[in-house]
Design a protein around this motif. Structure first.
Motif, PDB file in Angstrom:
ATOM      1  N   VAL A  64       0.844  -1.199   0.000  1.00  0.00           N
ATOM      2  CA  VAL A  64       0.000   0.000   0.000  1.00  0.00           C
ATOM      3  C   VAL A  64       0.878   1.248   0.000  1.00  0.00           C
ATOM      4  N   TRP A  65       0.285   2.371  -0.349  1.00  0.00           N
ATOM      5  CA  TRP A  65       0.939   3.676  -0.238  1.00  0.00           C
ATOM      6  C   TRP A  65       0.365   4.358   0.985  1.00  0.00           C
ATOM      7  N   GLY A  66       1.205   4.729   1.890  1.00  0.00           N
ATOM      8  CA  GLY A  66       0.713   5.426   3.088  1.00  0.00           C
ATOM      9  C   GLY A  66       0.880   4.561   4.321  1.00  0.00           C
ATOM     10  N   PRO A  67       0.123   4.854   5.377  1.00  0.00           N
ATOM     11  CA  PRO A  67      -0.962   5.855   5.368  1.00  0.00           C
ATOM     12  C   PRO A  67      -0.435   7.292   5.355  1.00  0.00           C
ATOM     13  N   ILE A  68      -1.187   8.152   4.693  1.00  0.00           N
ATOM     14  CA  ILE A  68      -0.839   9.564   4.655  1.00  0.00           C
ATOM     15  C   ILE A  68      -1.979  10.362   5.277  1.00  0.00           C
ATOM     16  N   LYS A  69      -1.668  11.555   5.752  1.00  0.00           N
ATOM     17  CA  LYS A  69      -2.686  12.377   6.397  1.00  0.00           C
ATOM     18  C   LYS A  69      -3.732  12.798   5.382  1.00  0.00           C
ATOM     19  N   GLY A  70      -5.019  12.626   5.801  1.00  0.00           N
ATOM     20  CA  GLY A  70      -6.090  12.951   4.889  1.00  0.00           C
ATOM     21  C   GLY A  70      -6.657  14.337   5.086  1.00  0.00           C
ATOM     22  N   ASP A  71      -6.919  14.739   6.338  1.00  0.00           N
ATOM     23  CA  ASP A  71      -7.518  16.049   6.600  1.00  0.00           C
ATOM     24  C   ASP A  71      -7.246  16.469   8.039  1.00  0.00           C
ATOM     25  N   CYS A  72      -7.862  17.567   8.458  1.00  0.00           N
ATOM     26  CA  CYS A  72      -7.626  18.113   9.802  1.00  0.00           C
ATOM     27  C   CYS A  72      -8.294  17.303  10.899  1.00  0.00           C
ATOM     28  N   TYR A  73      -9.087  16.288  10.525  1.00  0.00           N
ATOM     29  CA  TYR A  73      -9.784  15.476  11.521  1.00  0.00           C
ATOM     30  C   TYR A  73      -9.016  14.191  11.845  1.00  0.00           C
ATOM     31  N   SER A  74      -7.738  14.174  11.543  1.00  0.00           N
ATOM     32  CA  SER A  74      -6.855  13.029  11.804  1.00  0.00           C
ATOM     33  C   SER A  74      -7.201  11.813  10.946  1.00  0.00           C
ATOM     34  N   THR A  75      -7.956  12.027   9.877  1.00  0.00           N
ATOM     35  CA  THR A  75      -8.246  10.937   8.958  1.00  0.00           C
ATOM     36  C   THR A  75      -6.977  10.587   8.182  1.00  0.00           C
ATOM     37  N   LYS A  76      -6.777   9.287   7.953  1.00  0.00           N
ATOM     38  CA  LYS A  76      -5.599   8.830   7.222  1.00  0.00           C
ATOM     39  C   LYS A  76      -6.026   8.131   5.942  1.00  0.00           C
ATOM     40  N   LYS A  77      -5.213   8.248   4.930  1.00  0.00           N
ATOM     41  CA  LYS A  77      -5.513   7.638   3.638  1.00  0.00           C
ATOM     42  C   LYS A  77      -4.522   6.518   3.337  1.00  0.00           C
ATOM     43  N   ILE A  78      -5.065   5.442   2.769  1.00  0.00           N
ATOM     44  CA  ILE A  78      -4.236   4.343   2.294  1.00  0.00           C
ATOM     45  C   ILE A  78      -4.581   4.120   0.828  1.00  0.00           C
ATOM     46  N   ILE A  79      -3.595   4.054  -0.016  1.00  0.00           N
ATOM     47  CA  ILE A  79      -3.843   3.909  -1.453  1.00  0.00           C
ATOM     48  C   ILE A  79      -3.350   2.545  -1.935  1.00  0.00           C
ATOM     49  N   ILE A  80      -4.214   1.857  -2.676  1.00  0.00           N
ATOM     50  CA  ILE A  80      -3.866   0.551  -3.239  1.00  0.00           C
ATOM     51  C   ILE A  80      -4.001   0.633  -4.753  1.00  0.00           C
ATOM     52  N   SER A  81      -3.018   0.170  -5.447  1.00  0.00           N
ATOM     53  CA  SER A  81      -3.030   0.226  -6.914  1.00  0.00           C
ATOM     54  C   SER A  81      -4.167  -0.608  -7.477  1.00  0.00           C
ATOM     55  N   LYS A  82      -4.763  -0.113  -8.561  1.00  0.00           N
ATOM     56  CA  LYS A  82      -5.850  -0.843  -9.219  1.00  0.00           C
ATOM     57  C   LYS A  82      -5.362  -2.192  -9.773  1.00  0.00           C
ATOM     58  N   LYS A  83      -4.055  -2.335  -9.938  1.00  0.00           N
ATOM     59  CA  LYS A  83      -3.515  -3.601 -10.466  1.00  0.00           C
ATOM     60  C   LYS A  83      -3.794  -4.781  -9.544  1.00  0.00           C
ATOM     61  N   VAL A  84      -3.930  -4.485  -8.236  1.00  0.00           N
ATOM     62  CA  VAL A  84      -4.200  -5.551  -7.256  1.00  0.00           C
ATOM     63  C   VAL A  84      -5.494  -6.282  -7.593  1.00  0.00           C
ATOM     64  N   PHE A  85      -6.454  -5.559  -8.144  1.00  0.00           N
ATOM     65  CA  PHE A  85      -7.772  -6.127  -8.400  1.00  0.00           C
ATOM     66  C   PHE A  85      -7.955  -6.570  -9.854  1.00  0.00           C
ATOM     67  N   LYS A  86      -6.856  -6.579 -10.588  1.00  0.00           N
ATOM     68  CA  LYS A  86      -6.923  -6.909 -12.019  1.00  0.00           C
ATOM     69  C   LYS A  86      -7.489  -8.307 -12.251  1.00  0.00           C
TER      70      LYS A  86
END
Length: 362
Positions: A64-86
């Motif tokens: 995965v990519w991240g987790p990275i900060k999403g917004d001021c509410y301490s939300t975090k983002k995790i990014i998964i490549s679309k290739k995983v679901f190919k």
């Protein structure tokens, strides 16, 4: 072998060939709740609590990519490549990007998968958009009715006759659809979670919401909940037992109904009150010695006072024990009625040694 079974076996074989497990289905199901799709078609998981999601990707050996900060509410983002679901998307002759971008289509495909896959999808939806901190748990909520209807279909296919829909309208007029599960749904859900955890480990439960569900489940299976459910399930049968009592009896008391139905006094009163509301029986006396009848009787003090006055026109005097017999009431209640008639000047109290009786006022 029927066509449905052939198709089911074919899907299971396809999933097995690409090593796609129910936990993989769970991971992609998080896209429906707290997931989105970014500009590149990648799956973005957006949540404050990302630990279990990261543990899940690690277990499935997904980078995965991240987790990275999403917004001021301490939300975090995790990014998964679309290739995983190919490979998964190829099972349905779609591109992974198209499958991820359309949650309705994704739900439609998940509904065709074996039961364990559908269960993990439901668990993911509860984690992302559900709530387990009330007696009736919320499985899913969403503004998109098309997505909501698909989730309801999925739940009902697993736990039929256990759901209800609540629609909340915001101040701006937007409808938010809530899918709720009743007591039976809570019990069945928890049992399936037990089985899933035993097979796949703790990542197959409701993650940080599991404690709340455990509490709801403990209340759903305790003695009082069973009594409540029994009362509801056998409500009509218990009503008929009570009405059947009147074939040979003019009255029935609360205590006699407790013995008749073998239920707690609270449950009995609930059933008796339902019969009263339906105008099938009538309350004759309230309190611990309450009685019920098929026929209406005027139980007002005024009417009972008239009965005592008619009695005195013949017998000239009345003792408390006489009033208890003719009114079929307890001593305290009869004292209240006799004192009321005395205060109004209708009766006169006479004390004769240790005895007290009443006569009509001259």
């Amino acid at each position: 072998m029927n066509l449905t079974k052939i198709m089911k076996n074919e899907i299971e074989d396809r999933l097995s060939n690409i090593n796609w497990t129910p936990l993989h289905t769970r991971l992609i199901s998080h896209r429906i709740g707290d997931g989105t799709v970014n500009f590149y078609g990648h799956f973005v998981y957006d949540n404050k609590n990302v630990k279990q999601f990261l543990d899940l990707t690690n277990k499935l050996n997904i980078k995965v990519w991240g987790p990275i900060k999403g917004d001021c509410y301490s939300t975090k983002k995790i990014i998964i490549s679309k290739k995983v679901f190919k490979n998964f998307s190829y099972l349905f002759d779609l591109t992974s990007e198209k499958l991820l971008r359309d949650p309705v289509k994704l739900l439609d495909f998940i509904s065709r998968l074996p039961e364990e896959h559908k269960l993990q999808a439901i668990f993911a939806l509860i984690v992302d958009d559900g709530s387990c901190n009330r007696w009736i748990i919320t499985v899913f909520e969403d503004k998109n009715k098309e997505v909501f209807d698909k989730v309801k279909e999925l739940w009902d296919s697993l736990f039929p006759n256990t759901s209800s829909v609540y629609i909340y309208t915001t101040r701006k007029g937007t409808k938010v659809y809530h899918l709720n599960a009743n007591r039976e749904g809570i019990i069945l859900l928890q049992q399936k979670i037990f089985e899933s955890v035993e097979k796949y480990g703790s990542l197959a439960n409701l993650w940080w919401k599991q404690k709340d569900l455990d509490l709801r489940y403990s209340k759903a299976v305790n003695k009082r909940a069973k009594e409540l459910n029994y009362t509801k399930e056998f409500s009509e049968e218990n009503k008929q037992k009570i009405l059947g009592h009147f074939r040979k009896n003019k009255y029935i008391t609360t205590q006699a109904t407790v013995k008749l139905l073998n239920l707690s006094i609270d449950r009995v009163r609930l059933i008796l009150n339902k019969l009263i509301n339906e105008r099938k029986i009538f309350l004759i006396d309230a309190g611990n010695k309450s009685r019920y009848s098929l026929e209406y009787e005027d139980i007002s003090i005024e009417n009972r006072g008239k009965i005592i006055i008619e009695y005195l026109k013949t017998d000239k005097k009345i003792y408390n024990i006489d009033a208890m017999k003719i009114l079929n009431l307890g001593k305290e209640r009869c004292n209240v009625i006799l004192r009321c008639l005395t205060d109004k000047g209708i009766l006169k109290q006479i004390r004769d040694g240790w005895e007290t009786y009443y006569v009509l006022q001259d």
